[in-house]
Design an enzyme around this catalytic site. Structure first.
Site, short mmCIF file in Angstrom:
data_model
loop_
_atom_site.label_atom_id
_atom_site.label_comp_id
_atom_site.label_asym_id
_atom_site.label_seq_id
_atom_site.Cartn_x
_atom_site.Cartn_y
_atom_site.Cartn_z
N ALA A 65 0.86 -1.19 0.00
CA ALA A 65 0.00 0.00 0.00
C ALA A 65 0.89 1.23 0.00
O ALA A 65 2.04 1.18 0.44
CB ALA A 65 -0.89 -0.02 1.23
N GLY A 110 0.51 -4.95 0.99
CA GLY A 110 -0.71 -5.06 0.18
C GLY A 110 -0.47 -5.77 -1.15
O GLY A 110 -1.38 -6.37 -1.71
N GLU A 113 -0.64 -9.31 -0.25
CA GLU A 113 -2.06 -9.59 0.04
C GLU A 113 -2.89 -9.68 -1.24
O GLU A 113 -3.84 -10.45 -1.32
CB GLU A 113 -2.61 -8.53 1.00
CG GLU A 113 -2.01 -8.65 2.40
CD GLU A 113 -2.33 -7.46 3.28
OE1 GLU A 113 -1.94 -6.32 2.91
OE2 GLU A 113 -2.95 -7.64 4.33
N GLU A 133 4.57 -4.85 7.20
CA GLU A 133 3.78 -3.82 7.91
C GLU A 133 4.23 -3.63 9.35
O GLU A 133 4.21 -2.52 9.88
CB GLU A 133 2.28 -4.20 7.88
CG GLU A 133 1.60 -3.99 6.54
CD GLU A 133 1.66 -5.21 5.63
OE1 GLU A 133 2.52 -6.08 5.85
OE2 GLU A 133 0.83 -5.29 4.69
N1 CAA Z 1 4.56 3.25 -0.77
C1 CAA Z 1 4.97 4.42 -1.32
N2 CAA Z 1 6.13 4.57 -1.99
C2 CAA Z 1 6.92 3.48 -2.11
C3 CAA Z 1 6.57 2.24 -1.56
C4 CAA Z 1 5.32 2.14 -0.86
N3 CAA Z 1 4.86 1.00 -0.34
N4 CAA Z 1 7.56 1.36 -1.81
C5 CAA Z 1 8.49 2.04 -2.51
N5 CAA Z 1 8.11 3.31 -2.68
C6 CAA Z 1 8.82 4.38 -3.38
C7 CAA Z 1 10.01 4.86 -2.56
O1 CAA Z 1 9.61 5.83 -1.60
C8 CAA Z 1 10.91 5.45 -3.64
O2 CAA Z 1 10.41 6.70 -4.01
P1 CAA Z 1 11.47 7.92 -4.30
O3 CAA Z 1 12.23 7.46 -5.52
O4 CAA Z 1 10.59 9.10 -4.53
O5 CAA Z 1 12.35 8.01 -3.09
C9 CAA Z 1 10.66 4.51 -4.83
O6 CAA Z 1 9.42 3.86 -4.56
C10 CAA Z 1 11.74 3.45 -4.94
O7 CAA Z 1 11.86 2.76 -3.71
P2 CAA Z 1 13.26 2.49 -2.97
O8 CAA Z 1 14.23 3.59 -3.23
O9 CAA Z 1 12.97 2.20 -1.53
O10 CAA Z 1 13.75 1.17 -3.74
P3 CAA Z 1 14.70 0.03 -3.20
O11 CAA Z 1 15.00 -0.81 -4.39
O12 CAA Z 1 15.85 0.60 -2.43
O13 CAA Z 1 13.84 -0.83 -2.15
C11 CAA Z 1 11.84 -1.98 -1.39
C12 CAA Z 1 12.74 -1.57 -2.57
C13 CAA Z 1 12.58 -2.99 -0.52
C14 CAA Z 1 10.61 -2.61 -1.96
C15 CAA Z 1 11.50 -0.73 -0.56
O14 CAA Z 1 11.03 0.30 -1.42
C16 CAA Z 1 10.47 -0.95 0.50
O15 CAA Z 1 10.77 -1.52 1.53
N6 CAA Z 1 9.22 -0.48 0.25
C17 CAA Z 1 8.16 -0.51 1.23
C18 CAA Z 1 7.62 -1.92 1.45
C19 CAA Z 1 6.55 -1.91 2.52
O16 CAA Z 1 6.78 -1.59 3.66
N7 CAA Z 1 5.33 -2.31 2.14
C20 CAA Z 1 4.18 -2.37 3.02
C21 CAA Z 1 3.35 -1.12 2.88
S1 CAA Z 1 2.07 -1.02 4.06
C22 CAA Z 1 0.81 -2.00 3.48
O17 CAA Z 1 0.91 -2.63 2.46
C23 CAA Z 1 -0.46 -2.01 4.35
C24 CAA Z 1 -1.49 -3.03 4.01
O18 CAA Z 1 -1.52 -4.10 4.57
C25 CAA Z 1 -2.54 -2.77 3.01
#
Ligand code: CAA
Length: 259
Positions: A65, A110, A113, A133
């Site tokens: 998400a 998400g 999921e 999460e």
């Molecule tokens: N939401 C918003 N933006 C996101 C995102 C997310 N879930 N995941 C990545 N991005 C964005 C980053 O902020 C970044 O944006 P900028 O270039 O503007 O800085 C861009 O995508 C690239 O991401 P990274 O620089 O972090 O890329 P990476 O290759 O170094 O890492 C990754 C990749 C391991 C997937 C890392 O991006 C990450 O950990 N992302 C978040 C994963 C996460 O926590 N997901 C759970 C979300 S909460 C949820 O899903 C709730 C639910 O149950 C419904």
């Protein structure tokens, strides 16, 4: 219908929904969920669509998400939201046609999921799954705490939910999270091959078989067996059943019309 965050393509009875926000690793915001919901309704109603594939990019299925959308939300904001994710996931899960998730790269939060509401998950060798999460101070709120334990068992699900760590495709296969792992450059072809197999099968039978499994999982065994029996009986009122059995006896492939 016009879509901005997903690409919808229909070819030879197979609809492919491709997540398309590469600049944020296909993070799922309300617009994506709304478009997924609309596309799911559209594909469910389209008689030319027999199977649906949901996929993302070559390096990322979906990174979860959209955290920027949630970061400053209050409990009341979240509580009173109409939760487009729930609507989208419900429509995909109850789609009366097989849904295959074809997953390359990250399928997180998400995104993971979303794969759980598909009927079948095919992973590329480079796929990574996780429910991170917990590291954000929340829990998987789009079905992860419910669908994952039902799929892989509570112990394994809790390890993934509590730790928030990622697992690779082979581990996902070992614990039953995915059906198969294929070379990354063959992911889409493999998903299509499976979809084509389902395209030729009895249309109404597929619909009721999916319903029997999904509804049955919510019931105790006796109620589930009764539901299965009703679905079985109903199929004898279809032209598909007559055609399927006649074709077998005449030693030719069946041509199902979905009636
Ligand atoms: N939401 C918003 N933006 C996101 C995102 C997310 N879930 N995941 C990545 N991005 C964005 C980053 O902020 C970044 O944006 P900028 O270039 O503007 O800085 C861009 O995508 C690239 O991401 P990274 O620089 O972090 O890329 P990476 O290759 O170094 O890492 C990754 C990749 C391991 C997937 C890392 O991006 C990450 O950990 N992302 C978040 C994963 C996460 O926590 N997901 C759970 C979300 S909460 C949820 O899903 C709730 C639910 O149950 C419904």
């Amino acid at each position: 219908m016009e879509y901005k965050t997903i690409i919808v393509r229909i070819e030879e009875g197979i609809a492919t929904l491709t997540l398309n926000r590469p600049e944020v690793l296909n993070a799922l915001n309300d617009q994506v969920f709304n478009e997924l919901a609309d596309a799911a309704s559209e594909m469910a109603a389209d008689p030319t669509v027999r199977v649906v594939i949901i996929t993302g990019g070559e390096k990322v299925f979906a990174a979860g998400a959209d955290i920027s959308q949630m970061a400053t939300a209050s409990a009341v904001d979240v509580m009173t939201s109409d939760k487009p994710s729930h609507r989208a996931f419900h429509l995909i899960e109850t789609m009366p046609k097989p849904v295959i998730a074809a997953i390359a790269g990250y399928a997180l939060g998400g995104g993971c999921e979303l794969t759980l509401v598909a009927d079948i998950r095919i992973a590329a060798e480079n796929a990574q799954f996780g429910l991170p999460e917990i590291k954000l101070g929340i829990l998987p709120g789009a079905g992860g705490t419910q669908r994952l334990p039902r799929l892989i068992g509570p112990g394994r699900a809790k390890e993934l939910i509590f730790g928030g760590d990622f697992i690779k495709a082979e581990e996902a296969l070992r614990i039953g999270l995915v059906n198969k792992v294929v070379p990354t450059n063959q992911l889409f072809e493999e998903a299509k091959k499976m979809a084509k197999r389902f395209c030729d099968r009895g249309t109404v039978a597929l619909r009721l078989a999916k319903s029997a499994v999904n509804e049955g999982l919510r019931m105790d065994l006796e109620a589930g067996l009764q539901y299965e029996d009703k679905c079985f009986n109903l199929l004898f009122a279809t032209e598909d059943q007559k055609e399927g059995m006649r074709a077998f006896l005449e030693k030719r492939p069946a041509k199902f019309q979905g009636r």
